[in-house]
Design a protein around this motif. Structure first.
Motif, mmCIF file in Angstrom:
data_model
loop_
_atom_site.group_PDB
_atom_site.id
_atom_site.type_symbol
_atom_site.label_atom_id
_atom_site.label_comp_id
_atom_site.label_asym_id
_atom_site.label_seq_id
_atom_site.Cartn_x
_atom_site.Cartn_y
_atom_site.Cartn_z
ATOM 1 N N THR A 1 0.821 -1.223 0.000
ATOM 2 C CA THR A 1 0.000 0.000 0.000
ATOM 3 C C THR A 1 0.848 1.264 0.000
ATOM 4 O OG1 THR A 1 -0.121 -0.112 2.415
ATOM 5 C CG2 THR A 1 -1.946 -1.106 1.167
ATOM 6 N N HIS A 2 2.125 1.136 0.408
ATOM 7 C CA HIS A 2 3.012 2.295 0.488
ATOM 8 C C HIS A 2 4.395 1.935 -0.065
ATOM 9 C CE1 HIS A 2 0.006 3.044 3.644
ATOM 10 N NE2 HIS A 2 0.333 4.329 3.613
ATOM 11 N N ILE A 3 5.058 2.953 -0.583
ATOM 12 C CA ILE A 3 6.485 2.870 -0.917
ATOM 13 C C ILE A 3 7.163 3.994 -0.147
ATOM 14 C CG2 ILE A 3 8.226 3.234 -2.725
ATOM 15 C CD1 ILE A 3 6.088 2.207 -4.742
ATOM 16 N N VAL A 4 8.270 3.670 0.526
ATOM 17 C CA VAL A 4 9.094 4.728 1.113
ATOM 18 C C VAL A 4 10.479 4.639 0.498
ATOM 19 C CG1 VAL A 4 10.138 5.687 3.195
ATOM 20 C CG2 VAL A 4 7.825 4.749 3.307
ATOM 21 N N ASN A 5 10.962 5.736 -0.029
ATOM 22 C CA ASN A 5 12.330 5.831 -0.532
ATOM 23 C C ASN A 5 13.176 6.522 0.528
ATOM 24 O OD1 ASN A 5 10.690 6.691 -3.512
ATOM 25 N ND2 ASN A 5 11.817 4.778 -3.271
ATOM 26 N N THR A 6 14.223 5.843 1.005
ATOM 27 C CA THR A 6 15.062 6.472 2.036
ATOM 28 C C THR A 6 15.820 7.665 1.480
ATOM 29 O OG1 THR A 6 16.937 4.982 1.586
ATOM 30 C CG2 THR A 6 15.375 4.328 3.327
ATOM 31 N N HIS A 7 16.088 7.630 0.173
ATOM 32 C CA HIS A 7 16.753 8.772 -0.476
ATOM 33 C C HIS A 7 16.586 8.643 -1.977
ATOM 34 C CE1 HIS A 7 19.860 5.686 -0.476
ATOM 35 N NE2 HIS A 7 20.581 6.386 -1.338
ATOM 36 N N GLU A 8 17.163 9.602 -2.704
ATOM 37 C CA GLU A 8 16.809 9.803 -4.095
ATOM 38 C C GLU A 8 17.691 9.078 -5.100
ATOM 39 O OE1 GLU A 8 18.271 11.773 -1.967
ATOM 40 O OE2 GLU A 8 19.380 13.448 -2.880
ATOM 41 N N HIS A 9 18.687 8.310 -4.653
ATOM 42 C CA HIS A 9 19.551 7.634 -5.627
ATOM 43 C C HIS A 9 18.768 6.598 -6.427
ATOM 44 C CE1 HIS A 9 23.428 8.818 -3.286
ATOM 45 N NE2 HIS A 9 23.061 9.740 -4.152
ATOM 46 N N ASN A 10 19.157 6.468 -7.687
ATOM 47 C CA ASN A 10 18.356 5.664 -8.609
ATOM 48 C C ASN A 10 18.176 4.219 -8.153
ATOM 49 O OD1 ASN A 10 16.941 5.685 -11.194
ATOM 50 N ND2 ASN A 10 18.461 4.139 -11.769
ATOM 51 N N ASP A 11 19.196 3.657 -7.512
ATOM 52 C CA ASP A 11 19.088 2.252 -7.100
ATOM 53 C C ASP A 11 18.177 2.069 -5.890
ATOM 54 O OD1 ASP A 11 21.080 3.573 -5.572
ATOM 55 O OD2 ASP A 11 21.981 1.651 -5.007
ATOM 56 N N HIS A 12 17.596 3.154 -5.397
ATOM 57 C CA HIS A 12 16.623 3.061 -4.300
ATOM 58 C C HIS A 12 15.214 3.481 -4.734
ATOM 59 C CE1 HIS A 12 19.585 2.300 -1.001
ATOM 60 N NE2 HIS A 12 20.372 2.665 -2.002
ATOM 61 N N ILE A 13 15.084 3.866 -6.001
ATOM 62 C CA ILE A 13 13.772 4.351 -6.470
ATOM 63 C C ILE A 13 13.331 3.724 -7.792
ATOM 64 C CG2 ILE A 13 14.155 6.595 -5.356
ATOM 65 C CD1 ILE A 13 14.654 7.816 -8.123
ATOM 66 N N ARG B 1 13.109 17.022 0.152
ATOM 67 C CA ARG B 1 14.293 17.381 -0.631
ATOM 68 C C ARG B 1 14.576 16.382 -1.751
ATOM 69 N NH1 ARG B 1 18.776 19.378 3.818
ATOM 70 N NH2 ARG B 1 19.150 21.317 2.728
ATOM 71 N N ALA B 2 13.943 15.202 -1.687
ATOM 72 C CA ALA B 2 14.159 14.186 -2.722
ATOM 73 C C ALA B 2 13.133 14.299 -3.837
ATOM 74 C CB ALA B 2 14.095 12.787 -2.095
ATOM 75 N N ALA B 3 12.189 15.224 -3.692
ATOM 76 C CA ALA B 3 11.024 15.231 -4.588
ATOM 77 C C ALA B 3 11.396 15.438 -6.052
ATOM 78 C CB ALA B 3 10.038 16.307 -4.139
ATOM 79 N N THR B 4 12.285 16.379 -6.338
ATOM 80 C CA THR B 4 12.565 16.656 -7.751
ATOM 81 C C THR B 4 13.214 15.451 -8.423
ATOM 82 O OG1 THR B 4 14.610 17.714 -7.025
ATOM 83 C CG2 THR B 4 12.775 19.156 -7.593
ATOM 84 N N ARG B 5 14.040 14.723 -7.698
ATOM 85 C CA ARG B 5 14.737 13.578 -8.287
ATOM 86 C C ARG B 5 13.794 12.370 -8.436
ATOM 87 N NH1 ARG B 5 20.096 11.444 -8.303
ATOM 88 N NH2 ARG B 5 19.977 9.705 -9.756
#
Ligand SMILES: [Zn+2]
Length: 258
Positions: free
Chosen positions: A50-62, A81-85
Motif C-alpha cells: 500500500t506504500h512505498i518509502v524511498n530512504t533517499h533519491e539515488h536511482n538504485d533506491h527508487i 528534498r528528494a522530490a525533484t529527483r
C-alpha cells in the motif's frame, strides 16, 4: 510487524524490503529497485503493498517505484528534498513523522542526512531500515550529493540515541569489505576479527542481521572514541588528540580510497 529482506543480487548488492502489518497484510516497500521481486515476494506472503518509502533519491533506491505503483497503486513517500529527483511523491515526510500501514504497523521517520541531504531512516519497533546511512560494519559514502560532516552529526545525535537492541536493515550488503576496513583500522578489535573470519564464505542473502549493539562493537565509524582508532588517524606526535568528529571524517576519507 513482519519483515522480508529481499536480496536483489545485482552488482550494487542492494537489499529491498517489505515491512507488513500482521493484522491486515498491508505492506510498505522500502527502496524498491527490483519491482518484480518485490511484487513476487508480496504475492508469496499474501501481502498487499500500500506504500512505498524511498530512504533517499539515488536511482538504485527508487527505480522500482513505477513498477510497484503500476501494479498496486501504492502511494510514494520520501523526504521533500528528494522530490525533484524521485518525481512523483504523494506525501513528503520529515523527522518525527509517523507512517501508518494497515492497523498495527507504525513507522517512525528519522531524518538522517549525510549520504544525501534528503536521507531518512525508518524505525519500526526494534527494526531500523537504515538505507545508505548505516551499513553493517560501515557507513554510507558522501560523494553523490552528501556531506561527511553532516553524516557525522547524524550519527552523533540520531543514532547515538537508539538502543543496542535495534536490528539494522541496511540498503546494501557490504559486510565483508566493511569489516576488512574496520579490522585494518583497529587490529586489536577481536570481535571484528572473529566476525570477519566467520563470514568468509557468507554473503548476500545469507548475510547476518546485526543489531546496533553489534555495530557499536565492530563498526569502526561507531568506535571513534577507541584509542586505537583515534591513534591510527592522529596528527603529528605530541599534537592534541583528534576529536570524535575529526576521527570520523578521517575514517570516511580513508574508506573512500580503500
Ligand atoms: Zn545511495
Amino acid at each position: 510487524m513482519l519483515i522480508e529482506r529481499i536480496w536483489v543480487g545485482n552488482p550494487g548488492r542492494n537489499f529491498n524490503y517489505l515491512v507488513a502489518c500482521e493484522a491486515t497484510g498491508n505492506a510498505v516497500a522500502v527502496d524498491p529497485l527490483d519491482a518484480g521481486l518485490c511484487l513476487a515476494t508480496a504475492a508469496r506472503r499474501g501481502w498487499r503493498i500500500t506504500h512505498i518509502v524511498n530512504t533517499h533519491e539515488h536511482n538504485d533506491h527508487i527505480a522500482g517505484n513505477a513498477g510497484v505503483v503500476a501494479a498496486t497503486g501504492a502511494s510514494v513517500l520520501a523526504h521533500s528534498r528528494a522530490a525533484t529527483r524521485i518525481g512523483r511523491i504523494d506525501r513528503e515526510v520529515g523527522h518525527g513523522d509517523t507512517v501508518a500501514v494497515g492497523t498495527s504497523l507504525q513507522l517512525e521517520v528519522l531524518a538522517t542526512p549525510g549520504h544525501t541531504l534528503a536521507h531518512i531512516c525508518l524505525r519500526a519497533g526494534d527494526a531500523l531500515l537504515s538505507g545508505d546511512t548505516l551499513f553493517n560494519a560501515g557507513v554510507g559514502k558522501c560523494s553523490k550529493g552528501g556531506d561527511p560532516a553532516t553524516l557525522y552529526e547524524t550519527f552523533a545525535t540520531v543514532f547515538a540515541a537508539l538502543p543496542d537492541s535495534v536490528r539494522v536493515y541496511p540498503g546494501h550488503e557490504y559486510l565483508r569489505r566493511n569489516l576488512s576496513f574496520a579490522v585494518d583500522r583497529e587490529p586489536g578489535n577481536t570481535r571484528a576479527r572473529r566476525m570477519l573470519e566467520r563470514i568468509e564464505n557468507i554473503e548476500g542473502a545469507a548475510a547476518p542481521v546485526l543489531t546496533l549493539g553489534d555495530e557499536r562493537e565492530i563498526n569502526v565509524f561507531l568506535r571513534v572514541d577507541s584509542p586505537e582508532v583515534a591513534a591510527g588517524v592522529g596528527g603529528a606526535p605530541g599534537s592534541a588528540p583528534a576529536t570524535a568528529k575529526e576521527v570520523f571524517l578521517a575514517l570516511r576519507r580513508l574508506r573512500d580510497r580503500w
